[in-house]
Scaffold this motif. Structure first.
Motif, PDB file in Angstrom:
ATOM      1  N   ARG A 329       0.825  -1.199   0.000  1.00 35.07           N
ATOM      2  CA  ARG A 329       0.000   0.000   0.000  1.00 35.07           C
ATOM      3  C   ARG A 329       0.860   1.250   0.000  1.00 35.07           C
ATOM      4  O   ARG A 329       0.588   2.213  -0.705  1.00 35.07           O
ATOM      5  CB  ARG A 329      -0.883  -0.030   1.238  1.00 35.07           C
ATOM      6  CG  ARG A 329      -1.986   0.953   1.197  1.00 35.07           C
ATOM      7  CD  ARG A 329      -2.978   0.608   2.253  1.00 35.07           C
ATOM      8  NE  ARG A 329      -3.312  -0.810   2.155  1.00 35.07           N
ATOM      9  CZ  ARG A 329      -4.526  -1.295   2.079  1.00 35.07           C
ATOM     10  NH1 ARG A 329      -5.514  -0.525   2.096  1.00 35.07           N
ATOM     11  NH2 ARG A 329      -4.760  -2.564   1.989  1.00 35.07           N
ATOM     12  N   GLN A 330       1.903   1.223   0.790  1.00 29.06           N
ATOM     13  CA  GLN A 330       2.803   2.383   0.838  1.00 29.06           C
ATOM     14  C   GLN A 330       3.426   2.631  -0.533  1.00 29.06           C
ATOM     15  O   GLN A 330       3.497   3.759  -1.011  1.00 29.06           O
ATOM     16  CB  GLN A 330       3.893   2.135   1.872  1.00 29.06           C
ATOM     17  CG  GLN A 330       4.910   3.239   1.935  1.00 29.06           C
ATOM     18  CD  GLN A 330       5.979   2.924   2.958  1.00 29.06           C
ATOM     19  OE1 GLN A 330       5.728   2.952   4.158  1.00 29.06           O
ATOM     20  NE2 GLN A 330       7.162   2.593   2.492  1.00 29.06           N
ATOM     21  N   ASP A 333       0.802   4.152  -2.736  1.00 26.54           N
ATOM     22  CA  ASP A 333       0.613   5.576  -2.432  1.00 26.54           C
ATOM     23  C   ASP A 333       1.725   6.405  -3.059  1.00 26.54           C
ATOM     24  O   ASP A 333       1.479   7.448  -3.669  1.00 26.54           O
ATOM     25  CB  ASP A 333       0.625   5.813  -0.914  1.00 26.54           C
ATOM     26  CG  ASP A 333      -0.609   5.234  -0.241  1.00 26.54           C
ATOM     27  OD1 ASP A 333      -1.566   4.900  -0.973  1.00 26.54           O
ATOM     28  OD2 ASP A 333      -0.603   5.103   0.998  1.00 26.54           O
ATOM     29  N   LYS A 533      -4.555   0.083   7.413  1.00 27.39           N
ATOM     30  CA  LYS A 533      -4.357   1.089   6.379  1.00 27.39           C
ATOM     31  C   LYS A 533      -4.674   2.482   6.933  1.00 27.39           C
ATOM     32  O   LYS A 533      -3.899   3.415   6.776  1.00 27.39           O
ATOM     33  CB  LYS A 533      -5.287   0.756   5.213  1.00 27.39           C
ATOM     34  CG  LYS A 533      -5.303   1.769   4.117  1.00 27.39           C
ATOM     35  CD  LYS A 533      -6.359   1.432   3.087  1.00 27.39           C
ATOM     36  CE  LYS A 533      -6.646   2.679   2.281  1.00 27.39           C
ATOM     37  NZ  LYS A 533      -7.891   2.631   1.551  1.00 27.39           N
ATOM     38  N   GLU A 534      -5.826   2.595   7.639  1.00 29.70           N
ATOM     39  CA  GLU A 534      -6.204   3.890   8.219  1.00 29.70           C
ATOM     40  C   GLU A 534      -5.148   4.356   9.216  1.00 29.70           C
ATOM     41  O   GLU A 534      -4.764   5.528   9.232  1.00 29.70           O
ATOM     42  CB  GLU A 534      -7.537   3.775   8.968  1.00 29.70           C
ATOM     43  CG  GLU A 534      -8.723   3.583   8.053  1.00 29.70           C
ATOM     44  CD  GLU A 534      -9.962   3.155   8.843  1.00 29.70           C
ATOM     45  OE1 GLU A 534     -10.877   2.601   8.224  1.00 29.70           O
ATOM     46  OE2 GLU A 534      -9.998   3.356  10.095  1.00 29.70           O
ATOM     47  N   GLU A 537      -2.086   5.541   7.456  1.00 32.11           N
ATOM     48  CA  GLU A 537      -2.315   6.816   6.775  1.00 32.11           C
ATOM     49  C   GLU A 537      -2.301   7.964   7.772  1.00 32.11           C
ATOM     50  O   GLU A 537      -1.718   9.016   7.516  1.00 32.11           O
ATOM     51  CB  GLU A 537      -3.643   6.786   6.012  1.00 32.11           C
ATOM     52  CG  GLU A 537      -3.428   6.324   4.587  1.00 32.11           C
ATOM     53  CD  GLU A 537      -4.714   5.959   3.881  1.00 32.11           C
ATOM     54  OE1 GLU A 537      -5.806   6.305   4.385  1.00 32.11           O
ATOM     55  OE2 GLU A 537      -4.623   5.304   2.824  1.00 32.11           O
ATOM     56  N   ARG A 540       1.273   8.526   8.770  1.00 33.58           N
ATOM     57  CA  ARG A 540       2.015   9.139   7.672  1.00 33.58           C
ATOM     58  C   ARG A 540       1.640  10.596   7.507  1.00 33.58           C
ATOM     59  O   ARG A 540       2.480  11.453   7.264  1.00 33.58           O
ATOM     60  CB  ARG A 540       1.679   8.409   6.371  1.00 33.58           C
ATOM     61  CG  ARG A 540       2.857   8.051   5.556  1.00 33.58           C
ATOM     62  CD  ARG A 540       2.719   6.606   5.160  1.00 33.58           C
ATOM     63  NE  ARG A 540       2.455   6.383   3.729  1.00 33.58           N
ATOM     64  CZ  ARG A 540       3.269   6.702   2.756  1.00 33.58           C
ATOM     65  NH1 ARG A 540       4.351   7.407   2.965  1.00 33.58           N
ATOM     66  NH2 ARG A 540       2.997   6.342   1.531  1.00 33.58           N
ATOM     67  N   GLY A 541       0.341  10.880   7.683  1.00 28.52           N
ATOM     68  CA  GLY A 541      -0.155  12.241   7.516  1.00 28.52           C
ATOM     69  C   GLY A 541       0.172  13.126   8.714  1.00 28.52           C
ATOM     70  O   GLY A 541      -0.143  14.310   8.713  1.00 28.52           O
TER      71      GLY A 541
END
Ligand code: ADP
Ligand code: MG
Length: 698
Positions: A329-330, A333, A533-534, A537, A540-541
């Motif tokens: 997933r990373q 992205d 995943k959430e 994210e 990361r955010g």
């Protein structure tokens, strides 16, 4: 019949009923071939018989006579005591929970005994023993060398020994040799049937040694035949006008140039050189097979994206496979962020994507509406069809098996292969398992990276570490906290002082007591993918400031704003895991810190590992130290299981055999690449009928 052709199910073996099938399946044994290849992990040498007087606390073999049986009361139940003697001493067998032995150990009769003895309550006792009645006319193998197998619940050594004996009796006799006769003769090896029989039930230590040598050599020989053939095949794929029209002399293609121009930084020299080599390979007439090595954080992902752009520039597709969903997933992205602005169509495919979405992706992929797809091994499952796959990238390649490599490139026609790894490969392996590959190394890290400052801290000093992290958080940075366990160990309540800290309890403690008010999240392998995943994210955010985790964050995760890595019970982690974990920080321009928090009682081994981490930051050096600390025989574990499914052989320990096998295999292939000459027909038959190292369940 070759061994691996014995695909009949296990119930064909005498003594294998439904009750045994399941525990065998739990160990990955489904067929007779699988059973016969379930090699002992050790052998118990019962060849030397000693008198009782010479008892030892290790198990010994003796021959004794039963004198009498009596019973003693212990607690609620009675316990049988069997008095025995030989010419030198008397002793007692204490039969806890085995009252039925009264009928099997009969006064006046003689028995062979295998057990450990010690003096207790003034008498020589054994509580752990095996026995067999001596009768003059029967020769048994009780006092022989017996196999000790890896077991699973529901199966005992004796069950497995019996099953194995029956299987050998029924099937081993007619087994065909797999090695050429000339090699068996010149190497002083055993025929296959004899080797298989002797690896399980050797008649002597000499025979066992020869059986081992035979089977190890055979594995290595076929490994090298496969490696050699792969490189011959690749080189023979030239001919056709594959890419003649796209000569760039290693220079960049239009899309590559566009990406590089848009990047906020320049490529490092290592990245440029690697890209140049890759570009040249991809222009070449035969498919690329390149291993890209570079320490954690050296920027391999970007290089693989640039390689993908070259494929895309020529109207083909690229696939990038990662070992975990998180990483896939990373990558997706990142690909979306970097490549979509160039008009490249990006998609993610993982085992977790539900059917409707999945079908849509598969359709687009087959139609050529996706240029680059990123995912887990789902990328290469049977129903995935590519319109024109011309580049396969395998990230963290050591996590995948060799046959998976094959599955991937077979999805395209003459597909280029780029494998990436931060785990340096020991020289012996590099020359052999990867003997058919070219290697690029990125020796440098992006500029401006400050080496991660590493500190050791005792558990009792954890508060200082937490205070330090709090100051970093106050400056807007983020932190990881890593623990060896997901949740509290069972029985942990009884042992609150020695119990290990676990991610779950520590997440609660850090959130409530240590860093109240600071957004924190917990991530580990038991958390559902969507949720993971959430969580990632949010981290990361920068929404979440602290990520509490197990070693799931070990590979590849890239959050440049995170500057603190706190690993608690650091002594519990292996060197390569510690190196990977530390590599999660130090990815931005700010100074980063790694705290290795260790328990107060530290083993010598743990101490040495932490010292290596403190003194080194080069992944290659750390890998070498790891090899030294663990000893060559030990690297067979996880790291290596990815390379090959070897049974007995260990390319590091057996380096001398390996080099001989390689010479033999290459001599054969050089003289007869197609393996068509009569003396090589056996080799081609093995490859055709019973391919070694295949993932097919045995
Ligand atoms: P790894 O080799 O461990 O897979 P990554 O590909 O994850 O490393 O890259 C680590 C980080 O470095 C990423 O954030 C990436 O954007 C960044 N990076 C890559 N190349 C450069 C470069 N030439 N200069 C600066 N940063 C870079
Ligand atoms: Mg990576």
């Amino acid at each position: 019949m070759f061994l691996r052709e014995l695909t009949a199910p296990l119930d064909h073996v005498k003594g294998v009923g439904q009750a045994r099938i399941k525990p065998l399946a739990n160990m990955g044994i489904y067929s007779i071939a699988g059973l016969l290849c379930h090699y002992p992990r050790d052998w118990e040498d019962r060849c030397r018989v000693v008198p009782l007087r010479d008892f030892a606390t290790e198990k010994v073999c003796t021959v004794v006579m039963v004198v009498r049986n009596d019973w003693v009361k212990t607690g609620k139940s009675r316990t049988l005591k069997v008095h025995i003697k030989d010419d030198t001493a008397c002793a007692v067998l204490v039969c806890f929970n085995r009252p039925f032995l009264e009928n099997q150990l009969v006064p006046g009769k003689r028995y062979r005994l295998f057990g450990s003895f010690s003096y207790r309550y003034g008498e020589l006792q054994s509580t752990s023993f095996e026995f067999e009645e001596v009768s003059d006319d029967v020769v048994t193998d009780f006092f022989s060398i017996l196999p000790v197998y890896p077991l699973s619940a529901g199966l005992t050594q004796n069950h497995l020994r019996t099953i194995m004996r029956n299987a050998l009796r029924q099937y081993a006799g007619p087994l065909e040799n797999e090695l050429p006769d000339s090699i068996i003769e010149s190497g002083g090896l055993l025929p296959k049937a004899a080797a298989i029989a002797a690896i399980h039930f050797p008649k002597s230590t000499e025979e066992l040694a020869r059986a081992k040598r035979t089977l190890i050599y055979e594995e290595l020989f076929y490994m090298e035949i496969i490696v050699g053939r792969r490189s011959l095949e690749r080189k023979s794929m030239s001919g056709a006008a594959r890419k003649q029209d796209r000569e760039t002399g290693g220079g960049m293609t239009p899309l590559q140039k566009q990406l590089v121009e848009r990047l906020p930084f320049a490529l490092t020299k290592g990245q440029r050189d690697a890209l140049c080599e890759i570009n040249r390979d991809m222009d070449d007439a035969f498919p690329m097979a390149r291993l890209l090595q570079g320490d954690v954080g050296s920027g391999k992902t970007l290089v693989s994206f640039l390689a993908a752009l070259k494929a895309i520039d020529y109207g083909a597709q690229a696939a990038v496979m990662a070992p975990t969903e998180l990483l896939a997933r990373q990558h997706a992205d990142n690909a979306a962020r970097l490549l979509e602005p160039l008009g490249v169509r990006v998609a993610l495919l993982s085992g977790n994507i539900k059917s409707s979405g999945r079908n849509q992706i598969l359709k687009s992929l087959a139609a050529g509406d996706i240029d680059i797809i990123l995912g887990t091994h789902a990328l290469f499952s049977k129903n995935v069809v590519y319109k024109k796959l011309s580049l396969a990238v395998i990230d963290e390649q050591h996590r995948f098996g060799v046959t998976q490599r094959q599955a991937i490139i077979s999805k395209g026609e003459r597909c280029d292969l780029l494998m990436m790894s931060a785990t340096p490969i020991p020289r012996t392996l590099a020359l052999t398992v990867f003997g058919d590959m070219d290697v690029s190394v990125i020796p440098d890290l992006p500029p401006g990276r400050k080496p991660v400052e590493t500190h050791l801290a005792k558990e009792s000093n954890e508060k200082k570490v937490y205070d330090f992290v709090r100051r970093e958080l106050d400056c807007g940075r983020q932190a990881y906290f890593v623990y060896p366990l997901i949740e509290a160990e069972e029985g942990g309540e009884e042992l609150p002082l020695t119990a290990l800290k676990d991610a779950e309890s520590m997440a609660a403690r850090l959130a409530n007591e240590v860093f109240p008010g600071i957004p924190l999240a917990l991530v580990h392998s038991k958390i559902a993918e969507d949720r993971k995943k959430e969580i990632m994210e949010a981290f990361r955010g920068g929404v979440t400031k602290i990520l509490v985790a197990t070693s799931v964050v070990e590979v590849g995760v890239d959050v440049p704003n995170a500057t603190c890595m706190v690993i608690e019970h650091a002594e519990r982690f292996g060197l390569s895991a510690l190196h990977q974990l530390r590599g999660r920080v130090g990815r931005g321009v700010a100074q980063s810190f790694c705290f290795l928090v260790y328990s107060d009682e530290l083993t010598e081994d743990g101490k040495r590992r932490l010292k290596v981490m403190l003194e080194n930051r080069d992944g290659f050096v750390i890998a070498e130290e790891d090899l030294k600390l663990r000893g060559p025989g030990q690297i067979t574990g996880t790291e290596q299981s990815g390379y090959l499914r070897l049974g007995l052989a260990d390319p590091v320990r057996d380096a001398a055999e390996l080099s001989r096998a390689r010479t033999d295999a290459f001599t054969v292939l050089e003289a007869d690449p197609g393996l068509v000459s009569p003396k090589n027909l056996r080799i081609s038959a093995v490859l055709r009928r019973a391919p070694p190292f295949s993932d097919a369940g045995l």
